[in-house]
Design a protein around this motif. Structure first.
Motif, PDB file in Angstrom:
ATOM      1  N   ASN A  18      -0.311  49.297  -0.777  1.00  0.00           N
ATOM      2  CA  ASN A  18      -0.794  50.396  -1.762  1.00  0.00           C
ATOM      3  C   ASN A  18      -0.931  51.699  -0.751  1.00  0.00           C
ATOM      4  O   ASN A  18      -0.344  52.676  -1.077  1.00  0.00           O
ATOM      5  CB  ASN A  18      -2.136  50.263  -2.504  1.00  0.00           C
ATOM      6  CG  ASN A  18      -2.016  51.276  -3.501  1.00  0.00           C
ATOM      7  OD1 ASN A  18      -1.433  51.527  -4.337  1.00  0.00           O
ATOM      8  ND2 ASN A  18      -3.293  51.857  -3.615  1.00  0.00           N
ATOM      9  N   ILE A  21       2.575  52.994   0.246  1.00  0.00           N
ATOM     10  CA  ILE A  21       3.417  53.454  -0.737  1.00  0.00           C
ATOM     11  C   ILE A  21       2.885  54.735  -1.393  1.00  0.00           C
ATOM     12  O   ILE A  21       3.188  55.246  -2.339  1.00  0.00           O
ATOM     13  CB  ILE A  21       3.971  52.564  -1.838  1.00  0.00           C
ATOM     14  CG1 ILE A  21       2.937  51.786  -2.447  1.00  0.00           C
ATOM     15  CG2 ILE A  21       4.909  51.574  -1.074  1.00  0.00           C
ATOM     16  CD1 ILE A  21       3.210  50.980  -3.671  1.00  0.00           C
ATOM     17  N   GLY A  23       0.214  54.697  -3.245  1.00  0.00           N
ATOM     18  CA  GLY A  23      -0.144  54.411  -4.546  1.00  0.00           C
ATOM     19  C   GLY A  23       1.176  54.614  -5.528  1.00  0.00           C
ATOM     20  O   GLY A  23       0.724  54.360  -6.794  1.00  0.00           O
ATOM     21  N   ARG A  24       2.095  54.803  -5.053  1.00  0.00           N
ATOM     22  CA  ARG A  24       3.327  54.941  -5.833  1.00  0.00           C
ATOM     23  C   ARG A  24       4.024  53.489  -5.950  1.00  0.00           C
ATOM     24  O   ARG A  24       5.152  53.170  -5.635  1.00  0.00           O
ATOM     25  CB  ARG A  24       4.289  56.071  -5.360  1.00  0.00           C
ATOM     26  CG  ARG A  24       3.562  57.230  -5.248  1.00  0.00           C
ATOM     27  CD  ARG A  24       4.389  58.377  -4.606  1.00  0.00           C
ATOM     28  NE  ARG A  24       4.821  57.942  -3.267  1.00  0.00           N
ATOM     29  CZ  ARG A  24       3.873  58.388  -2.260  1.00  0.00           C
ATOM     30  NH1 ARG A  24       2.906  59.109  -2.462  1.00  0.00           N
ATOM     31  NH2 ARG A  24       4.332  58.062  -0.930  1.00  0.00           N
ATOM     32  N   TYR A  26       5.559  52.041  -9.337  1.00  0.00           N
ATOM     33  CA  TYR A  26       6.260  52.167 -10.526  1.00  0.00           C
ATOM     34  C   TYR A  26       6.601  50.941 -11.330  1.00  0.00           C
ATOM     35  O   TYR A  26       7.159  50.033 -10.713  1.00  0.00           O
ATOM     36  CB  TYR A  26       7.240  53.210 -10.822  1.00  0.00           C
ATOM     37  CG  TYR A  26       6.749  54.480  -9.943  1.00  0.00           C
ATOM     38  CD1 TYR A  26       5.888  55.381 -10.538  1.00  0.00           C
ATOM     39  CD2 TYR A  26       7.417  54.628  -8.648  1.00  0.00           C
ATOM     40  CE1 TYR A  26       5.565  56.396  -9.949  1.00  0.00           C
ATOM     41  CE2 TYR A  26       6.923  55.946  -7.865  1.00  0.00           C
ATOM     42  CZ  TYR A  26       6.122  56.747  -8.560  1.00  0.00           C
ATOM     43  OH  TYR A  26       5.768  57.785  -7.856  1.00  0.00           O
ATOM     44  N   ALA A  30      11.337  54.465 -11.079  1.00  0.00           N
ATOM     45  CA  ALA A  30      10.489  55.445 -10.493  1.00  0.00           C
ATOM     46  C   ALA A  30      11.077  56.869 -11.458  1.00  0.00           C
ATOM     47  O   ALA A  30      11.907  57.025 -11.574  1.00  0.00           O
ATOM     48  CB  ALA A  30      10.965  55.640  -8.842  1.00  0.00           C
ATOM     49  N   ALA A  34      10.542  61.312  -7.508  1.00  0.00           N
ATOM     50  CA  ALA A  34       9.602  60.410  -6.806  1.00  0.00           C
ATOM     51  C   ALA A  34       9.606  60.632  -5.347  1.00  0.00           C
ATOM     52  O   ALA A  34      10.621  60.703  -4.670  1.00  0.00           O
ATOM     53  CB  ALA A  34       9.651  59.109  -7.110  1.00  0.00           C
ATOM     54  N   TYR A  36       9.198  59.478  -1.671  1.00  0.00           N
ATOM     55  CA  TYR A  36       9.309  58.431  -0.700  1.00  0.00           C
ATOM     56  C   TYR A  36       7.860  58.327   0.298  1.00  0.00           C
ATOM     57  O   TYR A  36       7.485  59.368   0.631  1.00  0.00           O
ATOM     58  CB  TYR A  36      10.421  58.615   0.279  1.00  0.00           C
ATOM     59  CG  TYR A  36      11.762  58.258  -0.464  1.00  0.00           C
ATOM     60  CD1 TYR A  36      12.382  57.222  -0.990  1.00  0.00           C
ATOM     61  CD2 TYR A  36      12.402  59.550  -1.090  1.00  0.00           C
ATOM     62  CE1 TYR A  36      13.471  57.142  -1.713  1.00  0.00           C
ATOM     63  CE2 TYR A  36      13.591  59.541  -2.048  1.00  0.00           C
ATOM     64  CZ  TYR A  36      14.095  58.247  -2.313  1.00  0.00           C
ATOM     65  OH  TYR A  36      15.275  58.184  -2.908  1.00  0.00           O
ATOM     66  N   TYR A  38       8.035  54.545  -1.755  1.00  0.00           N
ATOM     67  CA  TYR A  38       7.479  54.141  -3.225  1.00  0.00           C
ATOM     68  C   TYR A  38       8.160  52.606  -3.445  1.00  0.00           C
ATOM     69  O   TYR A  38       8.913  52.091  -2.898  1.00  0.00           O
ATOM     70  CB  TYR A  38       7.842  55.064  -4.348  1.00  0.00           C
ATOM     71  CG  TYR A  38       9.265  55.283  -4.709  1.00  0.00           C
ATOM     72  CD1 TYR A  38       9.989  54.400  -5.586  1.00  0.00           C
ATOM     73  CD2 TYR A  38      10.046  56.165  -4.298  1.00  0.00           C
ATOM     74  CE1 TYR A  38      11.118  54.398  -5.939  1.00  0.00           C
ATOM     75  CE2 TYR A  38      11.185  56.344  -4.428  1.00  0.00           C
ATOM     76  CZ  TYR A  38      11.948  55.567  -5.513  1.00  0.00           C
ATOM     77  OH  TYR A  38      13.192  55.748  -5.792  1.00  0.00           O
TER      78      TYR A  38
END
Length: 134
Positions: A18, A21, A23-24, A26, A30, A34, A36, A38
């Motif tokens: 987490n 990324i 928290g990204r 998806y 994405a 979005a 990067y 992710y």
């Protein structure tokens, strides 16, 4: 598979993945633009496995990890953290029982897609077999 999806998102909370990324994570894809790095979580297949007395779901999921850096180091670190988090993990799934979560395949790719640093980026696709008693 809503409960499995919720469990995947709950498991990543507070983890090194987490943090990697930002928290990204998806589901499905994405959003356009979005940031990067992710990750995207996909349900590839879901096959019922019914016995005379019990019902199971045999699910194949994929984590796709994306980085825009010229080196693969960032996405490889993300892969290390996916493995630490999900390989043979304990996963609490509301109303269901996890039998196993096993990594089936992992593929590192240099792909052509538009990134802030140019037109190439790294993609690590990691597939898991998830067997759940429902």
């Amino acid at each position: 598979m809503k409960n499995l999806t919720n469990a995947i998102f709950e498991k990543i909370s507070g983890s090194l993945l987490n943090t990697d990324i930002g928290g990204r994570l998806y589901k499905g894809q994405a959003p356009a633009g979005a940031v990067y790095p992710y990750a995207v979580f996909l349900l590839i297949s879901d096959v019922p496995d019914l016995t005379f007395s019990e019902n199971y779901e045999d699910v194949l999921i994929q984590f796709s990890l994306f980085s825009s850096l010229p080196s693969s180091l960032e996405v490889e670190n993300m892969f290390t953290h996916v493995k630490a988090l999900y390989d043979e993990c304990d996963l609490t799934i509301t109303g269901e029982t996890l039998v196993w979560m096993k990594r089936q395949n992992a593929t590192l790719m240099l792909e052509e897609y538009t990134t802030p640093n140019g037109t190439r980026g790294w993609h690590y696709a990691v597939d898991y077999s998830v067997y759940v008693k429902v």
